[in-house]
Design a protein around this motif. Structure first.
Motif, PDB file in Angstrom:
ATOM      1  N   VAL A  43       0.913  -1.203   0.001  1.00 26.28           N
ATOM      2  CA  VAL A  43       0.141   0.111   0.235  1.00 26.28           C
ATOM      3  C   VAL A  43       0.905   1.271   0.080  1.00 26.28           C
ATOM      4  N   GLY A  44       0.475   2.175  -0.703  1.00 25.06           N
ATOM      5  CA  GLY A  44       1.304   3.707  -0.867  1.00 25.06           C
ATOM      6  C   GLY A  44       0.857   4.399   0.532  1.00 25.06           C
ATOM      7  N   ASP A  45       1.498   5.589   0.317  1.00 23.33           N
ATOM      8  CA  ASP A  45       1.618   6.547   1.777  1.00 23.33           C
ATOM      9  C   ASP A  45       0.497   7.534   1.651  1.00 23.33           C
ATOM     10  N   GLU A  46      -0.756   6.764   1.871  1.00 20.46           N
ATOM     11  CA  GLU A  46      -1.947   7.947   2.024  1.00 20.46           C
ATOM     12  C   GLU A  46      -2.669   7.308   3.167  1.00 20.46           C
ATOM     13  N   LEU A  47      -2.974   8.299   4.006  1.00 26.27           N
ATOM     14  CA  LEU A  47      -3.421   7.910   5.341  1.00 26.27           C
ATOM     15  C   LEU A  47      -4.658   7.182   5.252  1.00 26.27           C
ATOM     16  N   ALA A  48      -5.590   7.523   4.489  1.00 23.92           N
ATOM     17  CA  ALA A  48      -6.979   6.831   4.390  1.00 23.92           C
ATOM     18  C   ALA A  48      -6.672   5.281   3.916  1.00 23.92           C
ATOM     19  N   HIS A  49      -6.079   5.236   3.155  1.00 24.33           N
ATOM     20  CA  HIS A  49      -5.640   3.658   2.524  1.00 24.33           C
ATOM     21  C   HIS A  49      -5.127   2.850   3.617  1.00 24.33           C
ATOM     22  N   LEU A  50      -4.079   3.594   4.340  1.00 26.76           N
ATOM     23  CA  LEU A  50      -3.351   2.742   5.236  1.00 26.76           C
ATOM     24  C   LEU A  50      -4.367   2.610   6.257  1.00 26.76           C
ATOM     25  N   SER A  74       7.244  13.589   6.738  1.00 31.68           N
ATOM     26  CA  SER A  74       5.938  13.695   6.850  1.00 31.68           C
ATOM     27  C   SER A  74       5.048  12.699   5.957  1.00 31.68           C
ATOM     28  N   ASP A  75       5.665  11.908   5.207  1.00 33.69           N
ATOM     29  CA  ASP A  75       5.078  10.987   4.376  1.00 33.69           C
ATOM     30  C   ASP A  75       5.261   9.594   5.304  1.00 33.69           C
ATOM     31  N   ASP A  76       5.821   9.459   6.406  1.00 39.55           N
ATOM     32  CA  ASP A  76       5.880   8.237   7.362  1.00 39.55           C
ATOM     33  C   ASP A  76       4.606   8.345   7.930  1.00 39.55           C
ATOM     34  N   LEU A  77       3.699   7.660   7.860  1.00 40.43           N
ATOM     35  CA  LEU A  77       2.144   7.482   8.527  1.00 40.43           C
ATOM     36  C   LEU A  77       1.787   6.409   9.237  1.00 40.43           C
ATOM     37  N   SER A  78       2.612   5.443   9.300  1.00 45.27           N
ATOM     38  CA  SER A  78       2.293   4.094   9.785  1.00 45.27           C
ATOM     39  C   SER A  78       1.685   4.185  11.431  1.00 45.27           C
ATOM     40  N   ALA A  79       2.442   5.099  11.942  1.00 43.67           N
ATOM     41  CA  ALA A  79       2.049   5.319  13.663  1.00 43.67           C
ATOM     42  C   ALA A  79       0.634   5.893  13.673  1.00 43.67           C
ATOM     43  N   LEU A  80       0.608   7.059  12.862  1.00 47.49           N
ATOM     44  CA  LEU A  80      -0.757   7.777  12.928  1.00 47.49           C
ATOM     45  C   LEU A  80      -1.832   6.874  12.128  1.00 47.49           C
TER      46      LEU A  80
END
Length: 400
Positions: A43-50, A74-80
């Motif tokens: 999966v890519g770096d998009e919050l909703a998709h994650l 800013s594109d490291d979104l796994s924790a959020l």
């Protein structure tokens, strides 16, 4: 049976800008531990998709290894995304701030303020140590699935899996006994030829015979439960006998490594002369265990006889004061010439290369593999000149 999955994150992985070596490594590592992956997703770096994919896969898996997205940018979104999927806030974990500050102090640096982001983790997360980097691993439970979040840097990822995550899984779950996987590699046979020979066999219960083609070799794998070890090993002897003279090595060591080991055992050294392979053979031998191989790349000589090529192999061994000389000659009119000089005899052969759709690189790979096969055969006291389905000997020469 535990359902184990992996989720790789990042636009660069999704779009093929980097090769996902972590996924291949984890699949093999977990297979060896009796935890074969049932699914791999990217999966890519998009919050909703994650968030969506965390929730979706948590409904299917017992264990989900999430890789990437733990950096300070800013594109490291796994924790959020994990916090949103778990329905908890992000909080700063001061203990990880202390770990990162010590990390930078040990390197004579001050921790950048941007790194504080790596301590922002879901409120209910269990922190997982990363002794070689600043990305904090962590685990959370969503829908009864245990999610482990790991850094994308391979060196950090592998340490965390081996030192932190596998011990946790072994403590929490009763893991199945690792399956047995018997492997051999053949050269000179086609995948269809091997399948025709072995697919009619009745394999031991719950055992599967598979094939992996990686030009110019074919790997055969017999995989099955540990409880079937005796039956598998007996059946494996039948398969080995069927592959016969085209078997080049067993296990996962690889032919260059096996040759390097044999050379060291016998205290022998090799010198290499190459025309068609353009230095590829020397590079492969030198890259194995630091083996130093004196070498030269010579100009193409289409008129060279096998006896002359064997003399060339002898000359380079004498020039470099080593026992063994290897010479790959030219590729001319679909024919490839090779020679091996040893302390007692010299061997040379010219083969007709039958496939017409192979690239130059594939043909060079074949020339190197054929040369290594000749050397391996001599080291293991087998007939130096082998028989191959798609390489037909048009001429051979052996010194007295």
């Amino acid at each position: 049976m535990l359902v184990v999955e992996m989720l790789s994150t990042g636009d660069e992985v999704l779009h093929g800008q980097i090769i996902d070596t972590n996924a291949a490594w984890l699949a093999d590592c977990f297979f060896q531990q009796g935890l074969p992956l049932s699914c791999r997703t990217t999966v890519g770096d998009e919050l909703a998709h994650l968030v969506e994919i965390f929730l979706e896969r948590s409904l299917h898996a017992d264990i989900l290894i999430v890789n990437g997205g733990l950096g300070p940018t800013s594109d490291d979104l796994s924790a959020l995304a994990a916090a949103k999927a778990a329905g908890v806030p992000l909080v700063e974990h001061s203990e990880w701030i202390d770990v990162m500050e010590r990390y930078f102090v040990a390197r004579g640096r001050v921790m950048p303020e941007t790194n504080r982001k790596q301590a922002l983790l879901p409120e209910n997360a269990e922190l997982i140590d990363n002794p070689v980097g600043t990305a904090c691993g962590f685990s959370v439970e969503i829908n009864g699935c245990l999610l482990f979040f790991t850094p994308g840097v391979p060196s950090e990822f592998k340490v965390m899996i081996n030192q932190q995550i596998l011990p946790r899984l072994q403590q929490r779950f009763t893991l199945p006994e690792p399956p047995i996987c018997l492997r051999l590699t053949s050269f000179g046979r086609s995948e269809s030829s091997l399948a025709k020979q072995f697919d009619s066999l009745t394999h031991p219960q719950n055992c599967v015979l598979g094939y992996r083609s990686s030009m110019p070799i074919i790997e055969l794998k017999l995989t099955g439960p540990a409880s079937m070890r005796d039956e598998m090993e007996a059946h494996w002897q039948v398969i080995k006998q069927g592959v016969g003279d085209n078997l080049v090595f067993e296990g996962t060591e690889g032919l260059p490594s096996a040759i390097s080991r044999k050379l060291r055992e016998k205290q022998l050294q090799v010198a290499v002369s190459e025309q068609f392979s353009a230095g590829l053979l020397s590079w492969i031998l030198r890259s194995v265990d630091g083996l130093f191989t004196p070498s030269e790349v010579v100009e193409r000589d289409a008129q060279q006889t096998l006896q002359q090529l064997a003399e060339q192999a002898k000359q380079i061994s004498a020039q470099q004061n080593v026992a063994i000389g290897l010479a790959i000659g030219c590729f001319d009119d679909g024919q490839l010439a090779l020679a091996l000089h040893t302390p007692n005899k010299s061997y040379a052969q010219r083969v007709q290369y039958l496939p017409t759709n192979h690239s130059l690189k594939e043909k060079q790979d074949v020339s190197v593999m054929l040369m290594l096969d000749m050397l391996s055969r001599w080291l293991n006291q087998r007939d130096v000149i082998g028989q191959y389905e798609w390489l037909v000997q048009s001429e051979t020469w052996v010194s007295e």
